[in-house]
Scaffold this active site. Structure first.
Site, PDB file in Angstrom:
ATOM      1  N   ARG A 274      38.365  45.288  42.705  1.00 36.81           N
ATOM      2  CA  ARG A 274      37.713  44.092  43.247  1.00 36.81           C
ATOM      3  C   ARG A 274      37.252  44.424  44.656  1.00 36.81           C
ATOM      4  O   ARG A 274      37.977  45.056  45.430  1.00 36.81           O
ATOM      5  CB  ARG A 274      38.665  42.908  43.296  1.00 36.81           C
TER       6      ARG A 274
ATOM      7  N   LYS B  71      39.894  53.368  57.685  1.00 38.09           N
ATOM      8  CA  LYS B  71      39.483  54.576  58.408  1.00 38.09           C
ATOM      9  C   LYS B  71      38.026  54.912  58.101  1.00 38.09           C
ATOM     10  O   LYS B  71      37.531  55.945  58.529  1.00 38.09           O
ATOM     11  CB  LYS B  71      40.389  55.748  58.029  1.00 38.09           C
TER      12      LYS B  71
ATOM     13  N   ARG C 155      45.305  35.570  41.085  1.00 39.36           N
ATOM     14  CA  ARG C 155      45.030  35.276  39.691  1.00 39.36           C
ATOM     15  C   ARG C 155      44.636  36.532  38.913  1.00 39.36           C
ATOM     16  O   ARG C 155      45.320  36.960  38.001  1.00 39.36           O
ATOM     17  CB  ARG C 155      43.864  34.261  39.660  1.00 39.36           C
ATOM     18  N   THR C 156      43.537  37.146  39.319  1.00 39.46           N
ATOM     19  CA  THR C 156      43.014  38.289  38.575  1.00 39.46           C
ATOM     20  C   THR C 156      43.951  39.481  38.717  1.00 39.46           C
ATOM     21  O   THR C 156      44.259  40.170  37.738  1.00 39.46           O
ATOM     22  CB  THR C 156      41.613  38.647  39.084  1.00 39.46           C
TER      23      THR C 156
ATOM     24  N   HIS D  33      31.825  39.120  37.564  1.00 40.08           N
ATOM     25  CA  HIS D  33      33.252  39.019  37.289  1.00 40.08           C
ATOM     26  C   HIS D  33      33.380  39.006  35.764  1.00 40.08           C
ATOM     27  O   HIS D  33      33.726  37.991  35.166  1.00 40.08           O
ATOM     28  CB  HIS D  33      33.816  37.739  37.911  1.00 40.08           C
TER      29      HIS D  33
END
Lengths: 330, 330, 330
Positions: free
Chosen positions: A114, A92, A62-63, A142
């Site tokens: 995110r 890593k 979605r985002t 958010h």
């Protein structure tokens, strides 16, 4: 001459609580312009030549896709890492600070990040030479979701008179309802808020006390209830939350969450109870807490109206951060 | 009139050992031009309309993203497969030869390939109708890393006088230090090399004999030591290597590698020992062998200087392979 | 004046059986134009400003990359989700209907969808505000593959006289051969078909009765055999199928499939048996049912000719759906 106040440039977008009312109003004015341009399919090459880094350390369609379309419609290009945590230097052992400094050294103009760990995006922003937009940091913030939800409420008339906004379902883990409360507090800071909140949830999924305390301090009128039908009858806006099953690790909690999904589910039996002028919102994606039977009802505003607003708000933010000159000319 | 010799066009970039000094000088001259253009954020549409295939059969953010930005800044577009080994025809058993011939049939102009199997990229190049750049083939070659390291050394003055270059840490598995030795050999082939190498590693992680033999044959001056502090005091360039833990399968070796990470770690206690004019390099990403405390020191050149050079060298290579006409005009 | 009939616009591409002969002829005429433009490396900015959504819920390099290049060569841009099933809202339980409506709300102009569940793409199309192209729905349809195969046959002369087309190998699970039969039926619907089909497979992997019945109803001449050498001698076109091992879950079936791979494998021992004018086709990727020894033979048309046709047909479809005005001018 412009009606947009000179409260910019924006830089990092980290929290729904960072904005002043003036900033939010400007963001929404620019969002309106984005809508007009998109509705006419008008080319907006405001960010031509710019490159946006999309670093998603946690799955998100979605985002992530909404940002990808926002970038593309502005004429910019994106370089993405959709599963940055798994297939990347992160595996890593690289820190987000090193990652953002490295990507900035490649002349990315802005990074959308995110991350599943609370506070990671803010840590990256501390050392970042380029603006960062928080696209969700685990159970944390958010902010672009909060902005799109407030924009949706306002453009559907939430500030025109006394309105009742019901937040329904899992209010404990629902990140979007928490952020929405916070941006409502910011937006009506120092001014009477026309919105009365009805926080409707079963006992085990009540809104946490931190938000309740913030609402009290801000003198936002709210009440708590577990009576969904009563709430439904009074709602001008009925914001249904998605079950965040992926954030639950405890089996007992999952069991109770499923009860929420059943008992607090919205379906066509509820339509007759709702006001004709009401709006149904939902952050999407949905599971079974919101029946597809509702989609054809004119009060269903979650799809495509609310989802599209998400892209438009993100277009506005990208433009305001990277083209303050454009915004100044409005 | 041009100072750039006519040693082109380049085609496949497979090995750090494939270049002549003239070619390397041209690559670096074009890299300088890329830097000037990027520093001014000047649009370079040299590869407008071109499409670059990025086939990464092994996870890589650093190299992959650096190529993605390089392609984008040149006005070209990329079609990528970030985890080609898992989500692709490779999982159905396709050979790299079929893959490159197929992608070429889609009019890709060039393929950048990383593969975990030594020699795979060279195998693909044998049948490829389009140029291929090796972005790392397992324990094998990583020529663009070698070029960016040599470019970094030269632009920081490594060829102006006798200089001491310390390669420190895990020299046995560190692919970058092996490639760096090889490109130094190529660059100063038939000419006196101003660089004296100090190969600093614990006994279990010494540089392999193949490279030592090549250095001897090329009459490059070098010494081996396990005395990191002594090396540090003499270093004009201190190249710290990343632990390649992901290449170790043996538990005993991992244990020893962790010792390297501790004993050969560079942190702020070492700053006082180093020359004021020294430079600290590192291929990145780092784990804990290089303390973030060093980042603010002016001698830290790994970020953003060295990482950015990686993108600029890749821009130069793409331009030279696909636009020899542009290079000829320089 | 145009020789292209007015049978458009196309909208959803869901099934090889949806087309009329006129539509197929137009698609192939546009495909020819795409080839001419690409052969001259001529820029085709027919879809400039358009954004194509690529939603692949199932791994696919061949089809996915072929669409990515098609989009790019037309001047459009794509927003992709290569492993949509795993890293997406789908993992949170979202339906394809919600997904397509959401992506459409972001102003995607068209969606290309691959899904592992039969019928999923058609379900998405039912609610979709934007055109959808089925890029394969599990054991179901793969209409763009059928089009590219028919295009390849026709441009290699399959309609010029009586020709024998051998479909060889696993005809039971091979989705491409099933689709090819169906599009042959559509194309020569109501007209004499110059193609005689030889369905060559071991008993356990015979073509299913549904297709055989459709061929009979359409009065397409066909025969079944297990004699590969005999078929080979008569073939004008020898279409070798890929083993769909990933669709087999039963160990016994896998064992028998491996027998097919051995007994029905095509390699250089067969070249002497084949007509000098024959063509060897294969949908690719191949495993071991088609030996690379054949690649250098001029009768091998699968690579690059047939693969390239896949991209060109997809360019034609995208253009016809999104730019009917352009097609009308032809």
């Amino acid at each position: 001459m412009s009606s947009i106040p000179d409260v910019f440039p924006l830089r990092h977008i980290l929290s729904a609580s960072q904005f002043t009312r003036e900033q939010i109003e400007t963001i929404f004015a620019v969002t309106d312009q984005m809508r007009q341009a998109r509705d006419k399919r008008q080319a907006l090459d405001l960010l031509s030549g710019r490159v946006i880094s999309l670093m998603f350390y946690e799955p998100s369609t979605r985002t992530s896709q909404s940002f990808q379309y926002a970038v593309t419609h502005l004429g910019a290009r994106f370089v993405g890492s959709k599963n940055a945590g798994e297939f990347s230097s992160a595996a890593k052992g690289e820190t987000v600070e090193d990652t953002v400094r490295t990507i900035a050294s490649y002349d990315a103009d802005l990074m959308v990040m995110r991350h599943k760990v609370l506070g990671s995006v803010a840590k990256a922003a501390e050392v970042s030479p380029i603006p960062i937009i928080n696209a969700g940091d685990g159970p944390g913030e958010h902010p672009t979701q909060a902005l799109l939800d407030l924009y949706t409420l306002l453009r559907l008339g939430a500030d025109r008179e006394e309105t009742t906004l019901v937040l329904n379902g899992d209010l404990k883990y629902g990140r979007t309802v928490r952020s929405l409360c916070r941006i409502i507090i910011r937006y009506w800071h120092g001014a009477p808020c026309p919105i009365r909140l009805v926080l409707c949830a079963p006992d085990a999924f009540r809104m946490n006390n931190d938000i309740l305390a913030e609402l009290r301090r801000a003198e936002i009128s709210f009440e708590e209830t577990a009576d969904m039908e009563g709430a439904l009858r009074r709602a001008d806006f009925f914001y249904q939350t998605r079950l965040q099953l992926e954030r639950l690790t405890d089996e007992e909690e999952k069991r109770r969450a499923n009860l929420v999904a059943t008992d607090f589910r919205l379906d066509d039996r509820h339509l007759a109870l709702m006001r004709p002028s009401a709006s149904i919102l939902h952050p999407l994606p949905r599971v079974n807490e919101l029946s597809p039977e509702l989609d054809a009802d004119p009060r269903a505003k979650y799809l495509p109206y609310q989802t599209r607003n998400g892209m438009l708000v993100r277009m506005a933010l990208l433009t305001m951060i990277l083209r303050p000159d454009y915004v100044a000319q409005l």
